[in-house]
Design an enzyme around this catalytic site. Structure first.
Site, short mmCIF file in Angstrom:
data_model
loop_
_atom_site.label_atom_id
_atom_site.label_comp_id
_atom_site.label_asym_id
_atom_site.label_seq_id
_atom_site.Cartn_x
_atom_site.Cartn_y
_atom_site.Cartn_z
N LYS A 50 36.93 19.40 -50.49
CA LYS A 50 37.36 20.69 -49.96
C LYS A 50 38.87 20.73 -49.73
O LYS A 50 39.55 19.72 -49.68
CB LYS A 50 36.57 21.03 -48.70
CG LYS A 50 35.11 21.34 -49.03
CD LYS A 50 34.34 21.93 -47.89
CE LYS A 50 32.94 22.33 -48.35
NZ LYS A 50 32.12 22.85 -47.24
N ARG B 298 26.75 15.56 -47.67
CA ARG B 298 26.67 16.32 -48.93
C ARG B 298 27.95 16.05 -49.71
O ARG B 298 29.05 16.37 -49.27
CB ARG B 298 26.53 17.81 -48.62
CG ARG B 298 26.32 18.68 -49.86
CD ARG B 298 26.15 20.14 -49.44
NE ARG B 298 25.85 21.01 -50.58
CZ ARG B 298 26.77 21.59 -51.34
NH1 ARG B 298 28.06 21.42 -51.07
NH2 ARG B 298 26.41 22.36 -52.36
#
Length: 330
Positions: A273, A308
């Site tokens: 991210k 994740r």
């Protein structure tokens, strides 16, 4: 004024955290007015002590989990994913990628057909279903979770063998979703978000990011239970990057252990991210593995039960070495 208690984790000293293997002998006291110091774990209010210490195995439908954290591999079949740009859009390639992630140690393959990257527009449900349809036969026998906000997609995926629903809207997007998850007795991830994918990064705002997200997830868990979903089937995700700026994301990561106070397993998804680029410099998505591993290890150290990730083999290797360095975890 409400007080919140963030456990200070250790190995073997104090009360067991979430059933172990971590423990905590003291907790930081937080309020919306600021930090109030530390207290002994034995002095915690009864409700917080119960939530922090109660064992919370992952839902039985996920199968036998040898060790935690469980690694959830990301499989986006969207043409506009932020992380892989449609690399797995072809069914044969997607199925091969799922098989490879499972062989590398992923306990779940998180299958998503609608991009929820910042700025993404909503995808018609029919298109989401059409992207998924060619995959189900090839994914049979693999542990699959479905990354979707739509009840019709959840139902189709569960019928095809999916063992968990991962909803970035925490069952707020589709009015039929909560009832569907309850009726199917499906495990579900409730993820915090602010706004929609199309608007969430426009101007995210929090009075106190850590406590605001905690309170929001607490309310969504209560709403899910009220809708008939077993608390034992609920997993919470603080939603790194979903309606959050850098300072908000870092506040959540630094205070991550607080979320054990929700009394349910925690999933952390920060792989690749933009916060990595925001901290480490202008790092392209393809070069964010080191940052992704650093956040995964920070999550593991905070006791999260699920990670994740996009880079399964590398994360599995890192977690194995991390566990080997902590005798209490081996």
């Amino acid at each position: 004024m409400r007080r919140y208690y963030r456990p200070i984790l250790s190995e073997g000293e104090g009360l067991p955290l979430a059933g172990g293997p971590f423990a905590f002998a003291r907790a930081e006291v937080l309020t919306r007015a600021g930090h109030e110091g530390f207290i002994a774990a034995a002095d915690l209010p009864d409700d917080w002590r119960d939530h922090l210490t109660r064992p919370r195995p992952l839902p039985a439908r996920l199968g036998q989990v040898a060790s935690l954290p469980l690694i959830m591999g990301v499989l986006n079949i969207t043409p506009d994913s932020f992380s892989d740009g449609g690399r797995n859009a072809a069914p044969a390639i997607a199925i091969a990628a799922a098989q490879a992630m499972h062989a590398a140690g992923a306990g779940l393959i998180d299958l998503g057909a609608e991009s929820t990257r910042p700025g993404a527009a909503a995808l018609p449900v029919a298109d989401e279903l059409a992207r998924l349809a060619p995959l189900w036969a090839g994914l049979a026998g693999l542990p699959v979770s479905i990354d979707t906000r739509n009840a019709a997609v959840m139902a189709t995926a569960i019928d095809a063998g999916a063992c968990l629903v991962n909803d970035v809207s925490a069952l707020t997007h589709d009015p039929a979703a909560a009832a569907l998850v309850a009726a199917r007795a499906a495990p579900v991830v409730l993820m915090h978000h602010q706004g929609t994918p199309a608007t969430m990064q426009a101007a995210p705002h929090y009075d106190d990011a850590l406590l605001d997200v905690f309170d929001w997830l607490e309310r969504r868990i209560a709403a899910a239970v009220a809708a008939g979903i077993s608390r034992d089937n609920i997993i919470a995700d603080p939603g790194i990057g979903f309606g959050k700026g850098l300072t908000h994301n870092l506040a959540l990561l630094r205070g991550l252990a607080l979320f054990h106070g929700l009394g349910v397993p925690i999933l952390l998804g920060a792989s690749r991210k933009s916060l990595i680029s925001n901290v480490a410099g202008d790092v392209p998505v393809a070069q964010r593995l080191p940052g992704s591993l650093a956040i995964a290890l920070a999550g593991a150290q905070a006791g999260v039960q699920m990670l994740r990730v996009h880079d399964v083999a590398e994360t599995v290797q890192a977690i194995r070495l991390w566990r080997a360095c902590h005798p209490a975890l081996t």
